[in-house]
Write a protein that holds these residues in place. Sequence first.
Motif, PDB file in Angstrom:
ATOM      1  N   ILE A 114     -23.707 -51.019 -22.512  1.00 18.81           N
ATOM      2  CA  ILE A 114     -24.097 -51.265 -21.133  1.00 18.81           C
ATOM      3  C   ILE A 114     -25.609 -51.445 -21.095  1.00 18.81           C
ATOM      4  O   ILE A 114     -26.365 -50.551 -21.486  1.00 18.81           O
ATOM      5  CB  ILE A 114     -23.698 -50.090 -20.212  1.00 18.81           C
ATOM      6  CG1 ILE A 114     -22.237 -49.653 -20.477  1.00 18.81           C
ATOM      7  CG2 ILE A 114     -23.902 -50.465 -18.752  1.00 18.81           C
ATOM      8  CD1 ILE A 114     -21.223 -50.725 -20.259  1.00 18.81           C
ATOM      9  N   LYS A 115     -26.058 -52.601 -20.653  1.00 16.79           N
ATOM     10  CA  LYS A 115     -27.486 -52.875 -20.525  1.00 16.79           C
ATOM     11  C   LYS A 115     -27.922 -52.598 -19.089  1.00 16.79           C
ATOM     12  O   LYS A 115     -27.290 -53.074 -18.138  1.00 16.79           O
ATOM     13  CB  LYS A 115     -27.795 -54.328 -20.893  1.00 16.79           C
ATOM     14  CG  LYS A 115     -27.326 -54.717 -22.303  1.00 16.79           C
ATOM     15  CD  LYS A 115     -27.998 -53.883 -23.378  1.00 16.79           C
ATOM     16  CE  LYS A 115     -27.546 -54.324 -24.779  1.00 16.79           C
ATOM     17  NZ  LYS A 115     -28.166 -53.491 -25.844  1.00 16.79           N
ATOM     18  N   LYS A 116     -29.025 -51.845 -18.943  1.00 20.39           N
ATOM     19  CA  LYS A 116     -29.512 -51.471 -17.613  1.00 20.39           C
ATOM     20  C   LYS A 116     -30.974 -51.859 -17.456  1.00 20.39           C
ATOM     21  O   LYS A 116     -31.707 -52.005 -18.446  1.00 20.39           O
ATOM     22  CB  LYS A 116     -29.348 -49.959 -17.404  1.00 20.39           C
ATOM     23  CG  LYS A 116     -27.918 -49.469 -17.501  1.00 20.39           C
ATOM     24  CD  LYS A 116     -27.846 -47.960 -17.316  1.00 20.39           C
ATOM     25  CE  LYS A 116     -26.404 -47.456 -17.413  1.00 20.39           C
ATOM     26  NZ  LYS A 116     -26.324 -45.985 -17.251  1.00 20.39           N
ATOM     27  N   ASP A 117     -31.396 -51.996 -16.201  1.00 19.82           N
ATOM     28  CA  ASP A 117     -32.812 -52.262 -15.947  1.00 19.82           C
ATOM     29  C   ASP A 117     -33.585 -50.952 -15.925  1.00 19.82           C
ATOM     30  O   ASP A 117     -33.016 -49.867 -16.125  1.00 19.82           O
ATOM     31  CB  ASP A 117     -32.991 -53.040 -14.638  1.00 19.82           C
ATOM     32  CG  ASP A 117     -32.425 -52.315 -13.423  1.00 19.82           C
ATOM     33  OD1 ASP A 117     -32.365 -51.066 -13.438  1.00 19.82           O
ATOM     34  OD2 ASP A 117     -32.041 -52.993 -12.446  1.00 19.82           O
ATOM     35  N   SER A 118     -34.873 -51.034 -15.671  1.00 17.28           N
ATOM     36  CA  SER A 118     -35.731 -49.839 -15.735  1.00 17.28           C
ATOM     37  C   SER A 118     -35.354 -48.795 -14.692  1.00 17.28           C
ATOM     38  O   SER A 118     -35.653 -47.606 -14.849  1.00 17.28           O
ATOM     39  CB  SER A 118     -37.195 -50.247 -15.553  1.00 17.28           C
ATOM     40  OG  SER A 118     -37.378 -50.930 -14.314  1.00 17.28           O
ATOM     41  N   LEU A 122     -16.263 -45.617 -12.231  1.00 17.28           N
ATOM     42  CA  LEU A 122     -16.560 -46.633 -13.240  1.00 17.28           C
ATOM     43  C   LEU A 122     -17.931 -46.414 -13.861  1.00 17.28           C
ATOM     44  O   LEU A 122     -18.065 -46.347 -15.098  1.00 17.28           O
ATOM     45  CB  LEU A 122     -16.489 -48.021 -12.611  1.00 17.28           C
ATOM     46  CG  LEU A 122     -16.938 -49.197 -13.485  1.00 17.28           C
ATOM     47  CD1 LEU A 122     -15.981 -49.385 -14.655  1.00 17.28           C
ATOM     48  CD2 LEU A 122     -17.028 -50.478 -12.648  1.00 17.28           C
ATOM     49  N   TYR A 123     -18.953 -46.316 -13.011  1.00 15.99           N
ATOM     50  CA  TYR A 123     -20.325 -46.256 -13.517  1.00 15.99           C
ATOM     51  C   TYR A 123     -20.740 -44.860 -13.977  1.00 15.99           C
ATOM     52  O   TYR A 123     -21.568 -44.721 -14.886  1.00 15.99           O
ATOM     53  CB  TYR A 123     -21.295 -46.761 -12.442  1.00 15.99           C
ATOM     54  CG  TYR A 123     -21.160 -48.236 -12.169  1.00 15.99           C
ATOM     55  CD1 TYR A 123     -21.488 -49.179 -13.142  1.00 15.99           C
ATOM     56  CD2 TYR A 123     -20.684 -48.698 -10.942  1.00 15.99           C
ATOM     57  CE1 TYR A 123     -21.347 -50.545 -12.893  1.00 15.99           C
ATOM     58  CE2 TYR A 123     -20.540 -50.057 -10.681  1.00 15.99           C
ATOM     59  CZ  TYR A 123     -20.881 -50.974 -11.667  1.00 15.99           C
ATOM     60  OH  TYR A 123     -20.745 -52.329 -11.425  1.00 15.99           O
ATOM     61  N   ARG A 124     -20.172 -43.839 -13.365  1.00 16.11           N
ATOM     62  CA  ARG A 124     -20.577 -42.474 -13.706  1.00 16.11           C
ATOM     63  C   ARG A 124     -19.786 -41.863 -14.865  1.00 16.11           C
ATOM     64  O   ARG A 124     -20.290 -41.005 -15.588  1.00 16.11           O
ATOM     65  CB  ARG A 124     -20.443 -41.559 -12.474  1.00 16.11           C
ATOM     66  CG  ARG A 124     -21.421 -41.865 -11.361  1.00 16.11           C
ATOM     67  CD  ARG A 124     -21.137 -40.992 -10.148  1.00 16.11           C
ATOM     68  NE  ARG A 124     -22.046 -41.256  -9.049  1.00 16.11           N
ATOM     69  CZ  ARG A 124     -23.198 -40.616  -8.852  1.00 16.11           C
ATOM     70  NH1 ARG A 124     -23.558 -39.664  -9.695  1.00 16.11           N
ATOM     71  NH2 ARG A 124     -23.963 -40.915  -7.822  1.00 16.11           N
ATOM     72  N   THR A 125     -18.534 -42.309 -15.014  1.00 16.68           N
ATOM     73  CA  THR A 125     -17.666 -41.660 -16.011  1.00 16.68           C
ATOM     74  C   THR A 125     -17.114 -42.629 -17.051  1.00 16.68           C
ATOM     75  O   THR A 125     -17.356 -42.461 -18.254  1.00 16.68           O
ATOM     76  CB  THR A 125     -16.488 -40.952 -15.310  1.00 16.68           C
ATOM     77  OG1 THR A 125     -16.993 -40.013 -14.358  1.00 16.68           O
ATOM     78  CG2 THR A 125     -15.614 -40.224 -16.322  1.00 16.68           C
ATOM     79  N   ILE A 126     -16.385 -43.633 -16.610  1.00 15.47           N
ATOM     80  CA  ILE A 126     -15.624 -44.470 -17.535  1.00 15.47           C
ATOM     81  C   ILE A 126     -16.523 -45.262 -18.486  1.00 15.47           C
ATOM     82  O   ILE A 126     -16.345 -45.208 -19.714  1.00 15.47           O
ATOM     83  CB  ILE A 126     -14.683 -45.425 -16.760  1.00 15.47           C
ATOM     84  CG1 ILE A 126     -13.710 -44.624 -15.890  1.00 15.47           C
ATOM     85  CG2 ILE A 126     -13.927 -46.321 -17.753  1.00 15.47           C
ATOM     86  CD1 ILE A 126     -12.786 -43.695 -16.642  1.00 15.47           C
ATOM     87  N   GLY A 180     -30.174 -49.673 -13.096  1.00 22.06           N
ATOM     88  CA  GLY A 180     -29.171 -50.558 -12.520  1.00 22.06           C
ATOM     89  C   GLY A 180     -28.461 -51.390 -13.576  1.00 22.06           C
ATOM     90  O   GLY A 180     -29.027 -51.693 -14.633  1.00 22.06           O
ATOM     91  N   PHE A 181     -27.236 -51.758 -13.286  1.00 17.11           N
ATOM     92  CA  PHE A 181     -26.420 -52.533 -14.219  1.00 17.11           C
ATOM     93  C   PHE A 181     -26.968 -53.950 -14.392  1.00 17.11           C
ATOM     94  O   PHE A 181     -27.281 -54.634 -13.415  1.00 17.11           O
ATOM     95  CB  PHE A 181     -24.979 -52.597 -13.697  1.00 17.11           C
ATOM     96  CG  PHE A 181     -24.048 -53.452 -14.523  1.00 17.11           C
ATOM     97  CD1 PHE A 181     -23.393 -52.923 -15.625  1.00 17.11           C
ATOM     98  CD2 PHE A 181     -23.839 -54.787 -14.199  1.00 17.11           C
ATOM     99  CE1 PHE A 181     -22.532 -53.710 -16.377  1.00 17.11           C
ATOM    100  CE2 PHE A 181     -22.992 -55.579 -14.943  1.00 17.11           C
ATOM    101  CZ  PHE A 181     -22.340 -55.039 -16.038  1.00 17.11           C
ATOM    102  N   ILE A 182     -27.133 -54.388 -15.639  1.00 14.15           N
ATOM    103  CA  ILE A 182     -27.528 -55.760 -15.950  1.00 14.15           C
ATOM    104  C   ILE A 182     -26.339 -56.531 -16.512  1.00 14.15           C
ATOM    105  O   ILE A 182     -25.960 -57.581 -16.005  1.00 14.15           O
ATOM    106  CB  ILE A 182     -28.694 -55.817 -16.956  1.00 14.15           C
ATOM    107  CG1 ILE A 182     -29.943 -55.158 -16.374  1.00 14.15           C
ATOM    108  CG2 ILE A 182     -28.988 -57.268 -17.354  1.00 14.15           C
ATOM    109  CD1 ILE A 182     -31.116 -55.116 -17.320  1.00 14.15           C
TER     110      ILE A 182
END
Length: 428
Positions: free
Chosen positions: A90-94, A72-76, A97-99
């Motif tokens: 996809i919003k991520k932190d510094s 999910l997180y690496r490919t899709i 990580g998934f936000i």
Amino acid sequence: MDKIKEGYWSIATQKHLKNYKPDSPHMDEFDSLNVSGKAGRLLGILRGNSLIENPKKLEKMASSVGIGKQELYRTILPELERASDKQVEIKKDSAGGFIRLEEYVFSNNEVLGITGQVFDNLNPSDIERIAVETMDETKRIPYLESELLHVLSTQGFHERDVQLSCNLQEYFKLIQKLTKTKGKEPIYSNEYVWGPNHEKIAMAISGLDFGRKQNLKEVVDSIQNYQGLPLEKMPPVDTELLDLAKKVGMINPTTIASKRGISKEFAFSSNLIESIGYNDDIMDDVKVMLASIRFGQNYTEHSTIFSPTRFLSSLIDRGQTSLHSANGTDYILLEKRGIVKVEHSWGDRYIMKLTKPDVAKESLRIIKNPGFVMGFTGDSETSSDICAVQQYDSFKSSEEYRLEMGKTPDNVTEAMDYLTRVLRDETL
């Protein structure tokens, strides 16, 4: 190649491949179709949610179509973001990580288009591109082997690749190669051909003569009038004819399994949604909603849906249900499929919000069809309350159902060959 077409067949292919082990021979040949199909099926679930901040919820949605956390997180998700032109972000932190996930996808056609772009971005092989074209051509009408080779060759594909791709498609049951009629050239078809040709094939049933002859056309007609008919409540019909109808896709069975250990099968006709294009419920959303209503009508333990028409009309008009504790427990599958969203209000009270109004509207259109009668069991639509779809959490698609059917008897295979040639107006 048309992106919507590529997206449609990526999803259709993945619905077949998911039934095979990852280490199955030759699975790698359809890797791009498999990955893009997974992405498309997930996007179909995400559509309408707008914002997802709970990673566990996202992971459960992905799991429902066979996508693990790492994939999910690496490919899709990266592939969806890359292909969607900011319709999926996809919003991520510094720290990476998934936000949250934000999506701005408003129709199934957009889902298919983005899925097709994912497919293109993965640089698919000619084997996979041939598979898309083969399935698309044979959805319209069955082809003789020589005709199909000619059509694909004129598109620039090499004969060797065409033969290899067709063999692989047959191996994974994406297409059917029928050779039972003596003296006739093999013919290629696929399970999606019956929808736009349902009237013609219904008339052809009268040409069958094997086993204990029954009028299958009447059974198909009854399903068209009662979409989501429980299979155990169907009119009597010869078993071999029923197997034939399921095998070729004239009847599309689906299964809903409940947490109470109940598993029930429901039948839909091949023309559930009148469409000659790609807007024919390939995501199974309408089937899930209608089967959910049928389950609630026929198999609930304490309550049943008061009125399917009123229930859906109210849900569409208001966009949500009233506060009820059952909203938190009784619509699990609809929530997993992203058709509704359940929000906690207070105590044990929850609100169920509609996230895919187009699915509800199409379901309501089918129910309101003059030939459609929800109360097939003989009961009127006046049972207790609307919180009736009990705790079920798994759904088996028509494609999975057909793949699990055992070896087809010779006489049923011969009948499949016959019906397929009827679609071509061949004189037998």
